[in-house]
Design an enzyme around this catalytic site. Structure first.
Site, short mmCIF file in Angstrom:
data_model
loop_
_atom_site.label_atom_id
_atom_site.label_comp_id
_atom_site.label_asym_id
_atom_site.label_seq_id
_atom_site.Cartn_x
_atom_site.Cartn_y
_atom_site.Cartn_z
N THR A 88 8.45 5.25 7.11
CA THR A 88 7.55 4.29 6.45
C THR A 88 6.79 3.42 7.46
OG1 THR A 88 9.35 2.69 6.24
CG2 THR A 88 9.00 4.16 4.37
N PRO A 89 5.64 2.85 7.03
CA PRO A 89 4.82 2.03 7.92
C PRO A 89 5.16 0.54 7.81
CG PRO A 89 3.62 2.43 5.92
CD PRO A 89 4.98 3.03 5.73
N ARG A 127 9.54 2.56 -2.98
CA ARG A 127 8.88 3.59 -3.78
C ARG A 127 9.30 4.99 -3.37
NH1 ARG A 127 2.29 3.15 -3.10
NH2 ARG A 127 2.17 4.22 -1.14
N LYS A 186 13.69 5.63 7.91
CA LYS A 186 13.28 5.10 9.21
C LYS A 186 12.09 4.17 8.99
CE LYS A 186 10.42 5.71 12.38
NZ LYS A 186 10.24 4.31 12.73
N SER A 197 -0.01 7.16 9.18
CA SER A 197 -1.33 7.65 9.60
C SER A 197 -1.46 9.16 9.35
CB SER A 197 -1.52 7.36 11.08
OG SER A 197 -0.53 8.04 11.82
N THR A 198 -2.69 9.59 9.19
CA THR A 198 -2.95 11.03 9.01
C THR A 198 -2.52 11.79 10.26
OG1 THR A 198 -4.71 10.54 7.46
CG2 THR A 198 -4.81 12.69 8.52
N GLU A 254 1.79 10.27 2.27
CA GLU A 254 0.82 9.24 1.83
C GLU A 254 0.14 8.77 3.10
OE1 GLU A 254 0.20 8.29 -1.20
OE2 GLU A 254 1.88 9.13 -2.30
N CYS A 305 -3.79 0.90 2.99
CA CYS A 305 -4.45 2.21 3.00
C CYS A 305 -5.49 2.32 1.88
CB CYS A 305 -3.40 3.30 2.84
SG CYS A 305 -2.34 2.98 1.44
N GLU A 359 -10.90 4.23 9.22
CA GLU A 359 -10.29 3.06 8.59
C GLU A 359 -10.34 1.90 9.58
OE1 GLU A 359 -6.28 4.39 8.06
OE2 GLU A 359 -6.17 3.56 6.07
N PHE A 365 -8.91 -1.06 9.05
CA PHE A 365 -7.59 -1.69 8.92
C PHE A 365 -7.62 -3.13 9.40
CE2 PHE A 365 -3.03 -0.48 8.19
CZ PHE A 365 -3.30 0.27 7.06
N SER A 380 -2.71 -0.60 -7.65
CA SER A 380 -1.36 -0.07 -7.36
C SER A 380 -0.33 -0.67 -8.30
CB SER A 380 -0.96 -0.42 -5.93
OG SER A 380 -1.92 0.05 -5.03
P1 NAP Z 1 1.97 5.45 11.90
O1 NAP Z 1 1.72 5.16 13.31
O2 NAP Z 1 1.71 6.82 11.39
O3 NAP Z 1 3.52 5.06 11.65
C1 NAP Z 1 4.13 5.23 10.42
C2 NAP Z 1 5.59 5.56 10.63
O4 NAP Z 1 5.70 6.79 11.34
C3 NAP Z 1 6.34 4.52 11.47
O5 NAP Z 1 7.65 4.41 10.97
C4 NAP Z 1 6.35 5.15 12.85
O6 NAP Z 1 7.42 4.74 13.66
C5 NAP Z 1 6.53 6.61 12.48
N1 NAP Z 1 6.11 7.56 13.51
C6 NAP Z 1 5.16 7.42 14.45
N2 NAP Z 1 5.08 8.55 15.19
C7 NAP Z 1 6.01 9.42 14.69
C8 NAP Z 1 6.42 10.74 15.03
N3 NAP Z 1 5.83 11.44 16.02
N4 NAP Z 1 7.40 11.33 14.31
C9 NAP Z 1 7.99 10.64 13.30
N5 NAP Z 1 7.64 9.38 12.93
C10 NAP Z 1 6.67 8.78 13.62
O7 NAP Z 1 1.19 4.49 10.93
P2 NAP Z 1 1.11 2.89 10.93
O8 NAP Z 1 0.18 2.48 11.99
O9 NAP Z 1 2.48 2.32 10.93
O10 NAP Z 1 0.51 2.61 9.48
C11 NAP Z 1 -0.85 2.56 9.23
C12 NAP Z 1 -1.32 3.84 8.57
O11 NAP Z 1 -0.55 4.11 7.40
C13 NAP Z 1 -2.75 3.71 8.09
O12 NAP Z 1 -3.47 4.89 8.39
C14 NAP Z 1 -2.60 3.57 6.59
O13 NAP Z 1 -3.72 3.99 5.86
C15 NAP Z 1 -1.40 4.41 6.32
N6 NAP Z 1 -0.78 4.00 5.06
C16 NAP Z 1 -0.88 4.86 4.00
C17 NAP Z 1 -0.35 4.49 2.78
C18 NAP Z 1 -0.45 5.42 1.60
O14 NAP Z 1 0.26 5.22 0.64
N7 NAP Z 1 -1.31 6.44 1.62
C19 NAP Z 1 0.31 3.26 2.63
C20 NAP Z 1 0.40 2.40 3.73
C21 NAP Z 1 -0.15 2.81 4.95
P3 NAP Z 1 7.33 3.50 14.66
O15 NAP Z 1 6.82 2.35 13.86
O16 NAP Z 1 8.72 3.31 15.06
O17 NAP Z 1 6.40 3.89 15.75
#
Ligand code: NAP
Length: 498
Positions: free
Chosen positions: A163-164, A174, A189, A243-244, A264, A298, A395, A397, A455
């Site tokens: 999760t983020p 959720r 995690k 993130s995507t 997501e 997001c 984005e 953000f 939401s």
């Molecule tokens: P992120 O960098 O993708 O991180 C999300 C989660 O993934 C964190 O727990 C992170 O851990 C973990 N992670 C990172 N690299 C990983 C890897 N190689 N393998 C496994 N896990 C890994 O995203 P963020 O910056 O936290 O969040 C922002 C993004 O989330 C935005 O793009 C936003 O749009 C999206 N988002 C989408 C939704 C939806 O419902 N669609 C909701 C909220 C946010 P660490 O934190 O420990 O690095």
């Protein structure tokens, strides 16, 4: 800094919720090699806690604990599981002020928004405490006189949830609530930036009587923990919000063990305001849709497309509303805009603004770092934005609202759909027939018509295209944690003819 000094700045009514260890098999646990990770307050930069920096070994222990817990948990009746979820919901709400405070300290969002998130996040627990009782199967009309055909739904197995940081509680509940209601066990995690709310929620799950090993929490090395979850044959489902970029890595890794996966991911939400919109309502919608969580959701509005006939009037009214936002530490009364999560986010926001200005955008308000310094950015409105700017494609953000002008409906729909993302889109018009056609034409998983706060636990949340796979919330959300099993009963004798 020693733990006593670090923890001293966290004052909760119930200090039992201030946890600084992972949770594995019901035991509060340090990293196997003793490494730790500092959690910072984004508003002040202070360290608020040191938590374990866990890795592969710890994640494997958590998976083993979830595997042991799976059989007994999945064999309980749904009614039994749901009673415990309902108790967890009650405890989340009873402790809402502490949970909200922890969230402000580690995420920076204003206290009122954090309280709102506790209600929103707990809502998933209440919803699935009920929905778990309605996991019905089917009886299929058989084409063969001697066979009967049924479909049952069963828990998929151990789940890995990643999760983020932007919704430290709701992004967890959720996933955990439908998983547990379905009979799955889970390894969560949370983001390294916001583990404290997750740990507090897990403590409340234990207090509610949810058995050891059913919900485990590990945090630390995302790549190692991610790899342990992805490589394990016992983990049958991965649910990810983030993130995507990371979503694609996980999707590729899921192929190795052919796991069920739901994603997501990021968005690039357009908000279209037509000439026939109510401008006052549209200004309010744009304000909430753009600036909630300091623009860090997001589904936050990323591009505001305004029709020529009302462009100037909307721009003036919206700019005035944005000028009234109060920037500051989320714990201070009256603050409506907190800091960004960290300096990297601030750099990205500023880069988008500089890029837009260099390509012809005009700053109507804001446009620079806030005088509070560190991670604070001025709420910003830009006009004359165009599709060659970074802000149109990515984005942002953060608290930046670019206004773009359009003339015809067709032009607006084309601009709105001109992105690889498809999470949420919004449109404002007072004409329902017009709105209906626009909603049908938008290539998005969710559409808000005259509404940007869409939401809720009762509706399916999720995206199309590169915004993800699967849905969370609603009656559809629990399907992500269930497998279908087809049962064929053969050699049924001829029916009674009496
Ligand atoms: P992120 O960098 O993708 O991180 C999300 C989660 O993934 C964190 O727990 C992170 O851990 C973990 N992670 C990172 N690299 C990983 C890897 N190689 N393998 C496994 N896990 C890994 O995203 P963020 O910056 O936290 O969040 C922002 C993004 O989330 C935005 O793009 C936003 O749009 C999206 N988002 C989408 C939704 C939806 O419902 N669609 C909701 C909220 C946010 P660490 O934190 O420990 O690095």
């Amino acid at each position: 800094m020693a733990f006593a000094q670090v923890g001293a700045m966290v004052q909760l009514k119930n200090m039992a919720l201030f946890k600084s260890q992972g949770l594995i098999g019901g035991e509060w646990t340090d990293a196997h090699d003793g490494r730790t990770l500092a959690v910072n307050n984004p508003a002040t930069g202070e360290i608020i806690a040191n938590v374990p920096f866990m890795g592969k070994v710890d994640a494997q222990k958590a998976i083993a604990a979830a595997s042991v817990a799976f059989q007994p948990w999945s064999k309980r009746t749904a009614f039994d599981r749901c009673k415990l979820l309902r108790k967890w919901f009650d405890l989340l709400l009873e402790n809402k002020e502490d949970l909200a405070k922890l969230m402000v300290l580690e995420n920076g969002k204003p206290l009122a928004e954090a309280i709102g998130e506790v209600h929103y996040g707990a809502g998933f627990v209440e919803y699935y405490a009920e929905e778990g009782k309605r996991v019905y199967g089917d009886i299929i009309p058989s084409p063969f006189p001697t066979k009967r055909m049924l479909v049952m739904k069963q828990a998929v197995g151990v789940v890995g949830a990643i999760t983020p940081w932007n919704f430290p509680l709701a992004m967890i509940t959720r996933k955990v609530a439908p998983a547990l209601a379905a009979g799955c066990t889970i390894v969560v995690k949370p983001a390294e930036l916001t583990p404290l709310t997750a740990l507090a929620a897990a403590e409340l799950a234990l207090q509610a009587g949810i058995p050891s090993g059913v919900m485990n929490v590990v945090m630390g090395d995302a790549i190692e923990i991610g790899a342990a979850l992805m490589e394990s044959n016992e983990v049958r489902k991965i649910t990810f919000t983030g993130s995507t970029h990371v979503g694609k890595i996980l999707m590729a890794a899921a192929a190795k063990t052919v796991k069920k996966i739901s994603l997501e991911l990021g968005g690039n939400a357009p908000l279209i305001i037509f000439n026939d919109a109510d401008i006052e309502i549209a200004v309010k919608g744009a304000l909430h849709g753009k600036f909630r969580n300091t623009g860090q959701t997001c589904v936050c509005v990323n591009r505001i497309l305004v029709q020529d006939g009302i462009y100037d009037e909307f721009a003036a009214a919206f700019t005035k509303a944005v000028q009234e936002l109060q920037v500051g530490n989320g714990l201070e009364a009256g603050v409506t805009q907190g800091p960004l999560i960290n300096e990297a986010s601030l750099e990205k926001v500023d880069k988008h603004v500089q890029d837009a200005v260099s390509k012809g955008a005009k700053v109507l308000v804001g446009g620079k770092r806030h005088s509070l310094g560190r991670t604070f950015y001025e709420p910003t409105v830009l006009c004359n934005a165009t599709d060659d700017m970074l802000i149109f494609r990515e984005e942002v953000f953060g608290p930046v609202a670019p206004l773009m002008r359009f003339h015809t409906d067709e032009e607006a729909i084309k601009m709105a759909n001109d992105t690889e993302f498809g999470l949420a889109a919004y449109a404002y018009t007072e004409n329902i027939e017009h709105g209906w056609r626009v909603a049908e034409a938008l290539d998005y998983g969710m559409v808000g018509l005259n509404e940007t706060l869409i939401s809720t636990e009762v509706a399916p949340f999720g995206g199309t295209k590169q915004s993800g796979l699967g849905r969370e919330g609603s009656n559809y959300g629990i399907d992500e944690y269930l497998e279908l099993k087809y049962l064929c009963l053969g050699n049924i004798k001829q029916p009674f003819m009496c």
